[in-house]
Design a protein around this motif. Structure first.
Motif, PDB file in Angstrom:
ATOM      1  N   GLN A 176      -9.262   3.017   0.368  1.00  0.00           N
ATOM      2  CA  GLN A 176      -7.911   3.505   0.752  1.00  0.00           C
ATOM      3  C   GLN A 176      -6.658   3.222   0.994  1.00  0.00           C
ATOM      4  O   GLN A 176      -5.792   2.480   1.269  1.00  0.00           O
ATOM      5  N   GLN A 177      -5.426   4.455   0.786  1.00  0.00           N
ATOM      6  CA  GLN A 177      -4.566   4.451   1.382  1.00  0.00           C
ATOM      7  C   GLN A 177      -4.439   4.496   2.295  1.00  0.00           C
ATOM      8  O   GLN A 177      -4.722   5.248   3.363  1.00  0.00           O
TER       9      GLN A 177
ATOM     10  N   THR B 102      -0.882   5.101   5.350  1.00  0.00           N
ATOM     11  CA  THR B 102       0.403   5.883   5.940  1.00  0.00           C
ATOM     12  C   THR B 102       0.647   5.726   7.313  1.00  0.00           C
ATOM     13  O   THR B 102       0.413   6.204   8.249  1.00  0.00           O
TER      14      THR B 102
ATOM     15  N   ARG C 296       0.355  -4.432  -2.626  1.00  0.00           N
ATOM     16  CA  ARG C 296      -0.456  -3.422  -1.527  1.00  0.00           C
ATOM     17  C   ARG C 296       0.897  -2.654  -0.638  1.00  0.00           C
ATOM     18  O   ARG C 296       0.598  -1.920  -0.218  1.00  0.00           O
TER      19      ARG C 296
ATOM     20  N   ASN D 265       3.485   1.496   4.245  1.00  0.00           N
ATOM     21  CA  ASN D 265       2.096   2.158   3.543  1.00  0.00           C
ATOM     22  C   ASN D 265       1.416   0.912   2.841  1.00  0.00           C
ATOM     23  O   ASN D 265       2.001  -0.250   2.324  1.00  0.00           O
TER      24      ASN D 265
ATOM     25  N   ASN E 174      -1.289   0.035   0.196  1.00  0.00           N
ATOM     26  CA  ASN E 174      -2.914   0.864  -0.921  1.00  0.00           C
ATOM     27  C   ASN E 174      -4.230  -0.134  -0.959  1.00  0.00           C
ATOM     28  O   ASN E 174      -3.716  -1.293  -0.482  1.00  0.00           O
ATOM     29  N   ALA E 175      -5.209   0.705  -2.232  1.00  0.00           N
ATOM     30  CA  ALA E 175      -6.507  -0.700  -1.773  1.00  0.00           C
ATOM     31  C   ALA E 175      -6.296  -1.348  -0.882  1.00  0.00           C
ATOM     32  O   ALA E 175      -6.756  -2.548  -1.028  1.00  0.00           O
TER      33      ALA E 175
END
Lengths: 113, 117
Positions: A17-18, A20, A63, A77, A79-80
């Motif tokens: 998932q990502q 923030t 990422r 942020n 990612n992955a």
């Protein structure tokens, strides 16, 4: 005078998932840095923003990305997500041209399952 | 590269006794050194910093630190420990990034201080 505020305080995400994370710097501060603190370790520098641009970057993969807004607040942020991204993420602020040193927030505890 | 080392993972001291938490540094040029404290599930709280001037720096909550250039050390001290001082303590050094001149902090691995009643 509000210090550095971070949100959320805790977060649980699934691998892949990502996420923030958000930070509002101390009033009068214009530079924001992000640090990752894994369990049992010292904080590691991720990157730093000033005037909405990334000014320095630590040894973290792409990422990890960030942003700074005109009101000096910032987002981190990721990612992955990997299990190894589980850590306390700390935001720190200061004023360029101000006193040496940073003011830290209380952090966001990210758990990746 | 600028770095700091904290040789002790944990320091145990009885309440009322003096405490010392050790830090050594490796920098080029004049060091800018810091001590932060972290309580469980909290961020870092600034204790004190050394920029220049007197080798004995006084900070928050009765803590002080002694800068020793010949020994490249910046040990944190307190004359009389309190149980409430039990926490994780980090030493840090300021570094300047490449051509940008922007500052970042490089931290040690931390020392856990346990003060027993």
């Amino acid at each position: 005078d509000a210090g550095v505020t971070q949100s959320p305080t805790h977060l649980i995400k699934t691998r892949g998932q990502q996420v923030t994370l958000r930070c509002s710097p101390k009033s009068g501060h214009d530079t924001v840095s992000w640090y990752q603190q894994a369990l049992g370790q010292g904080p590691q520098f991720i990157f730093q923003y000033y005037e909405e641009e990334e000014r320095q970057r630590g040894n973290f993969p792409d990422r990890f990305s960030g942003h700074q807004f005109p009101n000096y607040s910032s987002e981190l942020n990721v990612n992955a997500l990997l299990l190894g991204d589980s850590a306390l993420y700390l935001c720190a602020s200061r004023s360029v041209g101000g006193q040496v040193g940073y003011t830290f927030g209380s952090g966001t505890r990210l758990t990746v399952v | 590269a600028q770095s700091v080392a904290q040789p002790e993972d944990q320091v145990n001291v009885a309440e009322g006794n003096p405490l010392t938490v050790k830090c050594t540094y490796s920098v080029s040029g004049n060091p800018y050194l810091f001590w932060y404290v972290q309580y469980p599930n909290r961020g870092l709280q600034f204790l004190l910093k050394y920029i220049t001037g007197d080798n004995l720096v006084k900070g928050s909550y009765g803590f002080e630190a002694e800068f020793n250039k010949s020994q490249t050390s910046f040990h944190l001290k307190k004359p009389s420990a309190l149980v409430s001082d039990s926490a994780l303590y980090f030493c840090a050094v300021r570094t300047l990034g490449g051509n940008t001149g922007f500052q970042k902090l490089v931290f040690g691995t931390g020392t856990r201080l346990l003060v027993s009643p």
